[in-house]
Motif scaffolding. Structure first.
Motif, short mmCIF file in Angstrom:
data_model
loop_
_atom_site.label_atom_id
_atom_site.label_comp_id
_atom_site.label_asym_id
_atom_site.label_seq_id
_atom_site.Cartn_x
_atom_site.Cartn_y
_atom_site.Cartn_z
N GLY A 512 0.81 -1.20 0.00
CA GLY A 512 0.00 0.00 0.00
C GLY A 512 0.85 1.25 0.00
O GLY A 512 2.01 1.23 -0.43
N VAL A 513 0.27 2.35 0.49
CA VAL A 513 0.98 3.64 0.46
C VAL A 513 0.86 4.36 1.78
O VAL A 513 -0.01 4.05 2.62
CB VAL A 513 0.42 4.53 -0.67
N ILE A 514 1.72 5.36 1.96
CA ILE A 514 1.69 6.25 3.12
C ILE A 514 1.54 7.68 2.60
O ILE A 514 2.26 8.09 1.68
CB ILE A 514 2.97 6.10 3.97
N LYS A 515 0.58 8.42 3.17
CA LYS A 515 0.31 9.78 2.72
C LYS A 515 0.57 10.78 3.84
O LYS A 515 0.41 10.46 5.01
CB LYS A 515 -1.15 9.90 2.24
N LYS A 520 -0.64 13.70 -0.11
CA LYS A 520 0.34 13.26 -1.12
C LYS A 520 0.98 11.95 -0.67
O LYS A 520 1.25 11.76 0.53
CB LYS A 520 1.43 14.32 -1.31
N ILE A 521 1.24 11.08 -1.63
CA ILE A 521 1.90 9.81 -1.32
C ILE A 521 3.38 10.07 -1.06
O ILE A 521 4.10 10.57 -1.94
CB ILE A 521 1.73 8.80 -2.46
N VAL A 522 3.84 9.77 0.15
CA VAL A 522 5.24 10.01 0.50
C VAL A 522 6.07 8.72 0.46
O VAL A 522 7.30 8.79 0.42
CB VAL A 522 5.36 10.66 1.90
N ALA A 523 5.40 7.57 0.49
CA ALA A 523 6.15 6.31 0.46
C ALA A 523 5.25 5.17 -0.01
O ALA A 523 4.04 5.20 0.21
CB ALA A 523 6.72 5.99 1.84
N LEU A 543 9.33 8.44 -1.38
CA LEU A 543 9.08 9.33 -2.53
C LEU A 543 9.22 10.80 -2.15
O LEU A 543 9.67 11.62 -2.95
CB LEU A 543 7.69 9.06 -3.11
N LEU A 544 8.80 11.14 -0.91
CA LEU A 544 8.90 12.51 -0.39
C LEU A 544 9.41 12.41 1.05
O LEU A 544 9.28 11.36 1.70
CB LEU A 544 7.54 13.21 -0.41
N PRO A 545 10.00 13.47 1.60
CA PRO A 545 10.58 13.42 2.95
C PRO A 545 9.58 12.97 4.02
O PRO A 545 8.40 13.35 4.00
CB PRO A 545 11.04 14.85 3.18
N LEU A 554 -1.96 5.83 6.67
CA LEU A 554 -1.47 4.56 6.14
C LEU A 554 -2.62 3.84 5.44
O LEU A 554 -3.66 3.59 6.08
CB LEU A 554 -0.90 3.68 7.25
N GLU A 555 -2.46 3.55 4.16
CA GLU A 555 -3.53 2.93 3.37
C GLU A 555 -3.06 1.61 2.77
O GLU A 555 -2.09 1.57 2.02
CB GLU A 555 -3.99 3.87 2.24
N VAL A 556 -3.79 0.55 3.09
CA VAL A 556 -3.50 -0.78 2.53
C VAL A 556 -4.17 -0.91 1.16
O VAL A 556 -5.29 -0.42 0.96
CB VAL A 556 -4.02 -1.89 3.47
#
Length: 882
Positions: A512-515, A520-523, A543-545, A554-556
């Motif tokens: 998944g992703v972390i915003k 914005k998606i940072v990882a 992807l971003l600091p 946190l999104e699965v």
């Protein structure tokens, strides 16, 4: 001192340390889980590696266990010594960074000497210490109260396996009295720690406090540990005043039952037969437990060990006059002896007995071949006037037929021969090296990672309730350092809350992703694993600091997650269905739950029939169509067991556990993710069933969309086949294929008839062309036939008419394929000619090899150009036999 049974001793040991705050760890399977460095669990500490190396932090740092173990490095000594075993139990208490020397020493002394516990006479107990470990020596004397003259300094008292954890150790000896000694009291070895039978080592306490570095130096470990070991068999012999471990309640019932089966020999008749009784009692224990834990006889790895133990025991049974299968009859008795702590053995005794009997019967069939080969070796050696048998041939007997080398020695000695032991040992070392090379070079014990083990951040997993959550970033790990910020690259993150499932129990980790706060998606989360203290560690592509102590969303990946949980529920249904169809002996040996398929490994004697696979598949689909409710229950481990929950594979469970119930059909311990009802799976389809090791089978299957796509693909393939066969409907394909098979058989018969005619025509020519070589006649020729079948037909014609003493025929089937056949008449065989020897001499000329009987042999090759040379070599070979 009390006279205790083995069951009482085991229970008292565990009860004592439970009172001292230890968690009693159940005995793990003999088959190591996720440890390629071990063939078997060979000690109590082997099951504690992940705690000692810091991979996992235990819920309770104080642990105690009675661990079944197998060691086969000294198998030849079993039965000849008082205390060598293949299977043994190791009682142990362990401290993972908690208590250290003082508690370990004083508790050991209390358990051994207290009237409430073992009540041993302190005057009979001696201890040894490492000379530089003055602290341990002080504690033994000043705190525990051991007399100075009962403490010995021994240079060997340092536990070290090379690189990794190490430290001094302290051994405890029991003085059995001079009547047990095999040496005079004044012998230099007659002291605690010496090579004698009077002072028996009963316990070893290892103070693991150093890391042995590659450069040879030692540095203190971040957390000091205690690792102890008390051999149950040894300490039972003390309490039961037995001269050896075998005269105890762990072995004597097996020895007495073997004597009863023999009807000829009794234990104590002679030292030779006593060895056989001990070997049988020892080996059947090891075999029973190993098979019970899922291993099966085979020609490699663990299976080879089981096969060797069974065959060794069978050979010793023959020494006692037992000609029929008998080991399997001892299996239920092993179960009864061990029932108090290992009730599962008795429950599985029917299955284990069946496996043992099958192996006994198989060995008895090959035993005659082995004895014939041995007799041929002896006869050949005598004919050549040799004093010893080839070590290489003796190893072949051992390796191929399971003959213990001592048996080969005995047979040879009866004929006035010895064996080349140096050559045998060389072959044995080559085999051991091959076995070592086949296993991983992974370290046997890792070194603690202080960075991870010292992270105490609390992290809550909320993925059972939600797939999106807000969490505070608590730890950022880049390389081997904790940092406050990361701008790019790869990092490992720990959050206060997370919906991401960490890989466990065969289920892959969520993705998944972390915003950030702006959305914005940072990882991107690529993997999730458990930290030593249980936190979920997210491996991410930055992807971003990202900054410490900031909040993130946190999104699965829900699609990925949903597919995984469908396959996980299907795994539970498959597990139960296999037991329903194949029997209760079947149990899980590993699994993998991916989004697009599931893989399930299980124990079974052989491949699963198509009929049984269809039954399994039908059961799973019926449970899906019944739309059974899937519920999870969080409870304590004892309540879970009362619910009938099955523990999968070798997972360790804490005090609180999750139980997954699929209707009333399946109830299992499981921490993974599952659907709400089985109807969500839609469809279940087995894709393949195969073997992955000795006694272990693997099923791969798909559900839902992937199952539909699998069926759609195969339906399309059937339609394509139908077009090629020119049938109107798919259901007509089997009938059309049957007609084609009948037609093919008819054509093959016609071809065979024509080839036979061609062979007969050629025979008329070649059988008239014999040549005289010394006292023998030879017919040799290259013929044009279809293959080996036609060559054999020609040889049969030659034999019927007795055209010559020797026949050699060759045919080139293709550009890179040759068939050779050699035949020798009965009279020529009596003169010493052997077709097998002849074929071995000429086959290399065509780039091949072969063999056979003295009257007929055949070979294959890859060089048709060498046929002429092979035929010439046949004539040369015959000249040498004049």
């Amino acid at each position: 001192m009390k006279k205790l049974t083995s069951a009482q001793i085991r229970k008292m040991y565990l009860d004592f340390f439970k009172e001292k705050g230890h968690t009693v760890m159940p005995s793990a399977s003999l088959i190591p889980h996720d440890d390629p460095t071990l063939l078997w669990i060979n000690s109590g500490v082997a099951t504690m590696k992940k705690f000692f190396d810091g991979t996992v932090v235990p819920q309770n740092p104080r642990i105690t266990s009675s661990q079944k173990s197998i060691r086969t490095n000294d198998i030849e000594n079993v039965g000849h010594t008082a205390r060598h075993h293949t299977l043994f139990e190791m009682l142990g208490n362990f401290s993972v960074g908690d208590y250290f020397k003082e508690e370990a020493i004083t508790w050991a002394w209390e358990l051994l000497t207290s009237p409430k516990w073992f009540a041993m006479d302190p005057k009979r107990l001696y201890v040894t210490v490492y000379p530089k470990d003055t602290e341990a020596k002080r504690i033994w004397h000043e705190v525990a109260g051991v007399a100075q003259n009962h403490i010995y300094e021994v240079e060997d008292n340092f536990w070290d396996i090379g690189e990794g954890p190490s430290g001094p150790d302290s051994e405890i000896f029991y003085d059995r009295g001079q009547e047990f000694n095999n040496l005079p009291a004044d012998d230099p070895e007659s002291y605690p720690g010496g090579e004698n039978e009077r002072y028996l080592e009963i316990w070893n306490i290892v103070f693991s406090e150093f890391n042995h570095k590659p450069d040879g130096t030692y540095e203190p470990l971040p957390h000091k540990n205690i690792d102890t070991g008390m051999g149950l068999e040894r300490v039972v012999s003390v309490f039961q005043n037995a001269r050896t471990n075998f005269e105890t309640d762990l072995f004597l019932p097996l020895i007495n039952e073997t004597a009863k089966i023999s009807g000829q020999k009794q234990y104590g008749d002679s030292s030779d037969t006593d060895v056989s009784f001990k070997v049988i009692a020892d080996h059947i224990r090891a075999v029973t437990f190993a098979i019970g834990d899922g291993a099966l006889p085979s020609n490699e790895g663990r299976g080879y060990v089981i096969r060797r133990l069974i065959r060794r025991a069978v050979m010793h049974g023959q020494k006692l006059g037992i000609e029929q299968a008998f080991l399997y009859r001892l299996v239920p008795l092993v179960g009864k002896i061990m029932e108090s702590y290992y009730p599962e053995v008795l429950k599985q005794s029917d299955y284990i007995s069946k496996v043992v009997k099958m192996e006994e019967d198989r060995f008895n069939e090959t035993l005659k071949d082995g004895l014939q080969l041995l007799n041929e070796m002896i006869a050949a050696a005598k004919k050549e006037q040799l004093a010893e048998l080839s070590g290489k041939e003796a190893f072949k007997l051992y390796d191929t037929y399971g003959f213990p080398v001592e048996l080969t020695k005995e047979y040879a000695q009866e004929q006035g021969l010895s064996i080349d032991e140096k050559e045998f040992d060389s072959e044995m070392q080559k085999q051991k090296q091959r076995a070592r090379n086949a296993r991983s070079n992974a370290k046997s014990m890792g070194v603690q990672n202080a960075l991870l083990t010292d992270i105490t951040t609390k992290s809550e997993y909320v993925g059972y309730q939600a797939l999106t959550t807000n969490g505070t970033l608590k730890d950022i790990i880049v390389g081997e350092k904790l940092v406050k910020e990361v701008k790019d690259g790869t990092a490992v993150l720990i959050f206060s809350r997370t919906p991401f499932y960490a890989e466990m129990g065969g289920q892959v980790a969520d993705q998944g992703v972390i915003k950030n706060a702006e959305g914005k998606i940072v990882a991107e989360v690529t993997d999730v694993q458990h930290a030593p203290k249980g936190q979920n560690m997210h491996t991410v592509k930055v992807l971003l600091p990202l900054k410490l102590n900031e909040n993130y969303t946190l999104e699965v990946d829900q699609v990925f997650h949903d597919k995984v949980r469908k396959n996980h529920t299907a795994t539970h249904l498959l597990d139960q269905a296999l037991r329903d169809v194949l029997g209760s002996h079947t149990h899980q040996a590993g699994s993998l739950v991916e989004p697009t398929y599931l893989r399930f490994d299980f124990t079974n004697l052989g491949s699963v029939t198509n009929e049984d696979l269809n039954k399994v598949e039908k059961i799973v689909n019926e449970k899906i169509w019944q739309n059974l409710k899937v519920e999870t229950i969080e409870t304590d481990i004892e309540s879970a067991k009362k619910l009938g929950a099955i523990a999968l594979f070798t997972e360790k469970y804490g005090e609180q556990v999750r139980v997954v119930k699929v209707g009333d059909y399946s109830t299992e311990f499981c921490g993974g993710n599952h659907v709400d009802s089985t109807g969500e799976l839609g469809l279940f389809k087995i894709v393949s069933e195969s073997g992955v090791g000795a006694g272990v089978r693997r099923i791969e299957a798909v559900t839902s969309k992937e199952a539909y796509e699998f069926l759609e693909l195969h339906t399309q393939l059937l339609h394509d086949v139908g077009k090629e066969l020119k049938v109107a409907q798919v259901k007509e394909i089997p009938h059309r294929v049957g007609l084609l098979q009948t037609e093919i058989k008819q054509l093959e018969q016609q071809v065979a008839t024509l080839e036979a005619k061609i062979a007969s025509q050629q025979a008329a020519n070649i059988f008239e062309q014999s040549e005289k070589i010394g006292k023998f006649t030879l017919i040799k020729a290259q013929v044009k036939v279809a293959g080996m079948d036609q060559l054999r037909q020609l040889a049969d014609q030659w034999k019927t008419k007795n055209y010559s003493d020797v026949l050699v025929l060759a045919t080139a089937i293709a550009k890179d394929k040759v068939n050779l056949i050699a035949a020798v008449s009965p009279e020529a065989v009596k003169s010493g000619l052997k077709a097998g020897d002849l074929i071995k001499a000429i086959a290399p000329k065509v780039g091949g090899g072969g063999g056979g009987r003295p009257d007929l042999a055949q070979a294959g090759g890859k060089k048709p150009a060498g046929i002429s040379s092979a035929l010439s070599t046949a004539a040369d070979w015959l000249k040498e036999k004049e």
